[in-house]
Write a protein that holds these residues in place. Structure first.
Motif, PDB file in Angstrom:
ATOM      1  N   GLN A 134       0.838  -1.193   0.000  1.00  0.00           N
ATOM      2  CA  GLN A 134       0.000   0.000   0.000  1.00  0.00           C
ATOM      3  C   GLN A 134       0.874   1.245   0.000  1.00  0.00           C
ATOM      4  O   GLN A 134       1.953   1.266   0.587  1.00  0.00           O
ATOM      5  N   ALA A 135       0.385   2.283  -0.652  1.00  0.00           N
ATOM      6  CA  ALA A 135       1.042   3.586  -0.616  1.00  0.00           C
ATOM      7  C   ALA A 135      -0.021   4.653  -0.821  1.00  0.00           C
ATOM      8  O   ALA A 135      -1.097   4.382  -1.360  1.00  0.00           O
ATOM      9  N   THR A 136       0.309   5.860  -0.380  1.00  0.00           N
ATOM     10  CA  THR A 136      -0.592   6.983  -0.582  1.00  0.00           C
ATOM     11  C   THR A 136       0.190   8.209  -1.014  1.00  0.00           C
ATOM     12  O   THR A 136       1.373   8.352  -0.674  1.00  0.00           O
ATOM     13  N   LEU A 138      -0.696  12.408  -0.949  1.00  0.00           N
ATOM     14  CA  LEU A 138      -1.608  13.495  -0.631  1.00  0.00           C
ATOM     15  C   LEU A 138      -1.974  14.242  -1.915  1.00  0.00           C
ATOM     16  O   LEU A 138      -1.221  14.199  -2.896  1.00  0.00           O
ATOM     17  N   PRO A 139      -3.087  14.969  -1.920  1.00  0.00           N
ATOM     18  CA  PRO A 139      -3.436  15.752  -3.116  1.00  0.00           C
ATOM     19  C   PRO A 139      -2.338  16.743  -3.515  1.00  0.00           C
ATOM     20  O   PRO A 139      -2.182  17.042  -4.696  1.00  0.00           O
ATOM     21  N   GLN A 140      -1.552  17.209  -2.547  1.00  0.00           N
ATOM     22  CA  GLN A 140      -0.486  18.163  -2.836  1.00  0.00           C
ATOM     23  C   GLN A 140       0.570  17.590  -3.787  1.00  0.00           C
ATOM     24  O   GLN A 140       1.276  18.333  -4.461  1.00  0.00           O
ATOM     25  N   VAL A 141       0.694  16.268  -3.853  1.00  0.00           N
ATOM     26  CA  VAL A 141       1.701  15.634  -4.717  1.00  0.00           C
ATOM     27  C   VAL A 141       1.400  15.913  -6.189  1.00  0.00           C
ATOM     28  O   VAL A 141       2.312  15.941  -7.017  1.00  0.00           O
ATOM     29  N   TRP A 142       0.127  16.178  -6.507  1.00  0.00           N
ATOM     30  CA  TRP A 142      -0.224  16.509  -7.894  1.00  0.00           C
ATOM     31  C   TRP A 142       0.529  17.761  -8.368  1.00  0.00           C
ATOM     32  O   TRP A 142       0.721  17.951  -9.568  1.00  0.00           O
ATOM     33  N   GLU A 143       0.937  18.636  -7.441  1.00  0.00           N
ATOM     34  CA  GLU A 143       1.676  19.849  -7.822  1.00  0.00           C
ATOM     35  C   GLU A 143       3.000  19.495  -8.503  1.00  0.00           C
ATOM     36  O   GLU A 143       3.435  20.188  -9.422  1.00  0.00           O
ATOM     37  N   ASP A 144       3.642  18.418  -8.040  1.00  0.00           N
ATOM     38  CA  ASP A 144       4.922  17.991  -8.607  1.00  0.00           C
ATOM     39  C   ASP A 144       4.767  16.905  -9.668  1.00  0.00           C
ATOM     40  O   ASP A 144       5.563  16.819 -10.603  1.00  0.00           O
ATOM     41  N   ASN A 146       2.061  16.206 -11.949  1.00  0.00           N
ATOM     42  CA  ASN A 146       0.764  16.704 -12.403  1.00  0.00           C
ATOM     43  C   ASN A 146       0.198  15.968 -13.616  1.00  0.00           C
ATOM     44  O   ASN A 146      -0.750  16.424 -14.227  1.00  0.00           O
ATOM     45  N   ASP A 147       0.763  14.845 -13.952  1.00  0.00           N
ATOM     46  CA  ASP A 147       0.290  14.012 -15.048  1.00  0.00           C
ATOM     47  C   ASP A 147      -0.205  12.699 -14.453  1.00  0.00           C
ATOM     48  O   ASP A 147       0.473  12.094 -13.615  1.00  0.00           O
ATOM     49  N   PHE A 148      -1.385  12.248 -14.867  1.00  0.00           N
ATOM     50  CA  PHE A 148      -1.985  11.023 -14.326  1.00  0.00           C
ATOM     51  C   PHE A 148      -1.012   9.850 -14.367  1.00  0.00           C
ATOM     52  O   PHE A 148      -0.812   9.155 -13.375  1.00  0.00           O
ATOM     53  N   ASP A 149      -0.418   9.609 -15.538  1.00  0.00           N
ATOM     54  CA  ASP A 149       0.472   8.446 -15.689  1.00  0.00           C
ATOM     55  C   ASP A 149       1.708   8.562 -14.796  1.00  0.00           C
ATOM     56  O   ASP A 149       2.118   7.583 -14.165  1.00  0.00           O
ATOM     57  N   LEU A 150       2.275   9.744 -14.719  1.00  0.00           N
ATOM     58  CA  LEU A 150       3.447   9.977 -13.870  1.00  0.00           C
ATOM     59  C   LEU A 150       3.095   9.811 -12.393  1.00  0.00           C
ATOM     60  O   LEU A 150       3.814   9.166 -11.629  1.00  0.00           O
ATOM     61  N   PHE A 151       1.966  10.385 -11.988  1.00  0.00           N
ATOM     62  CA  PHE A 151       1.495  10.292 -10.611  1.00  0.00           C
ATOM     63  C   PHE A 151       1.356   8.824 -10.193  1.00  0.00           C
ATOM     64  O   PHE A 151       1.883   8.405  -9.168  1.00  0.00           O
ATOM     65  N   PHE A 152       0.657   8.047 -11.014  1.00  0.00           N
ATOM     66  CA  PHE A 152       0.418   6.652 -10.639  1.00  0.00           C
ATOM     67  C   PHE A 152       1.660   5.785 -10.782  1.00  0.00           C
ATOM     68  O   PHE A 152       1.845   4.838 -10.007  1.00  0.00           O
ATOM     69  N   ALA A 153       2.543   6.085 -11.725  1.00  0.00           N
ATOM     70  CA  ALA A 153       3.801   5.338 -11.823  1.00  0.00           C
ATOM     71  C   ALA A 153       4.605   5.516 -10.537  1.00  0.00           C
ATOM     72  O   ALA A 153       5.125   4.541  -9.977  1.00  0.00           O
ATOM     73  N   HIS A 154       4.676   6.746 -10.033  1.00  0.00           N
ATOM     74  CA  HIS A 154       5.414   7.003  -8.790  1.00  0.00           C
ATOM     75  C   HIS A 154       4.707   6.392  -7.581  1.00  0.00           C
ATOM     76  O   HIS A 154       5.371   5.900  -6.663  1.00  0.00           O
ATOM     77  N   ASN A 164       3.926   0.049 -13.603  1.00  0.00           N
ATOM     78  CA  ASN A 164       2.713  -0.167 -14.395  1.00  0.00           C
ATOM     79  C   ASN A 164       1.660  -0.945 -13.598  1.00  0.00           C
ATOM     80  O   ASN A 164       0.814  -1.621 -14.172  1.00  0.00           O
ATOM     81  N   CYS A 165       1.685  -0.844 -12.291  1.00  0.00           N
ATOM     82  CA  CYS A 165       0.804  -1.671 -11.451  1.00  0.00           C
ATOM     83  C   CYS A 165      -0.678  -1.417 -11.690  1.00  0.00           C
ATOM     84  O   CYS A 165      -1.508  -2.250 -11.321  1.00  0.00           O
ATOM     85  N   LEU A 166      -1.046  -0.305 -12.323  1.00  0.00           N
ATOM     86  CA  LEU A 166      -2.467  -0.096 -12.628  1.00  0.00           C
ATOM     87  C   LEU A 166      -2.996  -1.178 -13.558  1.00  0.00           C
ATOM     88  O   LEU A 166      -4.194  -1.469 -13.561  1.00  0.00           O
TER      89      LEU A 166
END
Length: 189
Positions: A134-136, A138-144, A146-154, A164-166
């Motif tokens: 599990q990982a989380t 925060l919404p603030q991470v979208w600032e750095d 800011n791309d869906f694919d990049l956000f979820f890859a990280h 590519n766990c999605l």
């Protein structure tokens, strides 16, 4: 919620560990501010010159707000495994941000494109669960990120999963935050 009070409590929690302030008198504060007694999940984020220096929190409410805040402030300063414990000489340059989390809600989705349509960047914090990991973010991470694919890859990597766990349809929860950041007349530090 009084953000200035929350930031003061977080700063005093860390300062007291260095002997720079008395311990937080939690019971006196709860008597004066009863909202501090409600169960609330918090995250405390520490930065120095805009760079992350520690971030620890709770995902679901499980103790009084004041107890969660004090514990997470100290943990962000001294127990974040990504960083060495905060030093006294660094403390004066630390900026503190406190986030109050809503209760996470499961997000049903059929595939990655459906998830892409349902996630609200900069609004939703995301919890990702798969294969006991599990990982989380925060919404603030979208600032750095800011791309869906990049956000979820990280986020996948943070959970110790392939980026590519999605593709394996992890369980997703979302939550929102009310955040407070230290500011003065010159703006936020």
């Amino acid at each position: 919620m009084n953000g200035e009070l929350l930031l003061k409590i977080a700063r005093q929690s860390i300062a007291s560990a260095f002997g720079l302030a008395p311990e937080v008198d939690k019971e006196a504060l709860v008597a004066r501010y009863p909202e501090l007694a409600r169960e609330q999940a918090t995250f405390v984020t520490l930065t120095i010159n805009g760079g992350l220096r520690g971030c620890i929190g709770s995902i679901v409410p499980h103790r009084r707000l004041i107890d969660d805040l004090v514990a997470n402030a100290r943990a962000a300063a001294f127990e974040d495994p990504r960083f060495s414990p905060l030093k006294a000489e660094e403390f004066e340059n630390v900026d503190i941000e406190v986030s109050l989390l809503s209760v996470p809600q499961p997000l049903e989705y059929t595939d990655i494109e459906d998830l892409r349509q349902k996630i609200r960047p900069e609004v939703d914090g995301v919890i990702l669960q798969l294969d006991g990991r599990q990982a989380t973010f925060l919404p603030q991470v979208w600032e750095d990120l800011n791309d869906f694919d990049l956000f979820f890859a990280h986020l996948c990597l943070k959970a110790g999963l392939p980026q590519n766990c999605l593709a394996y349809h992890p369980t997703i929860f979302t939550y929102q935050v009310e955040k407070f950041k230290e500011c003065d007349s010159a703006g936020c530090r």
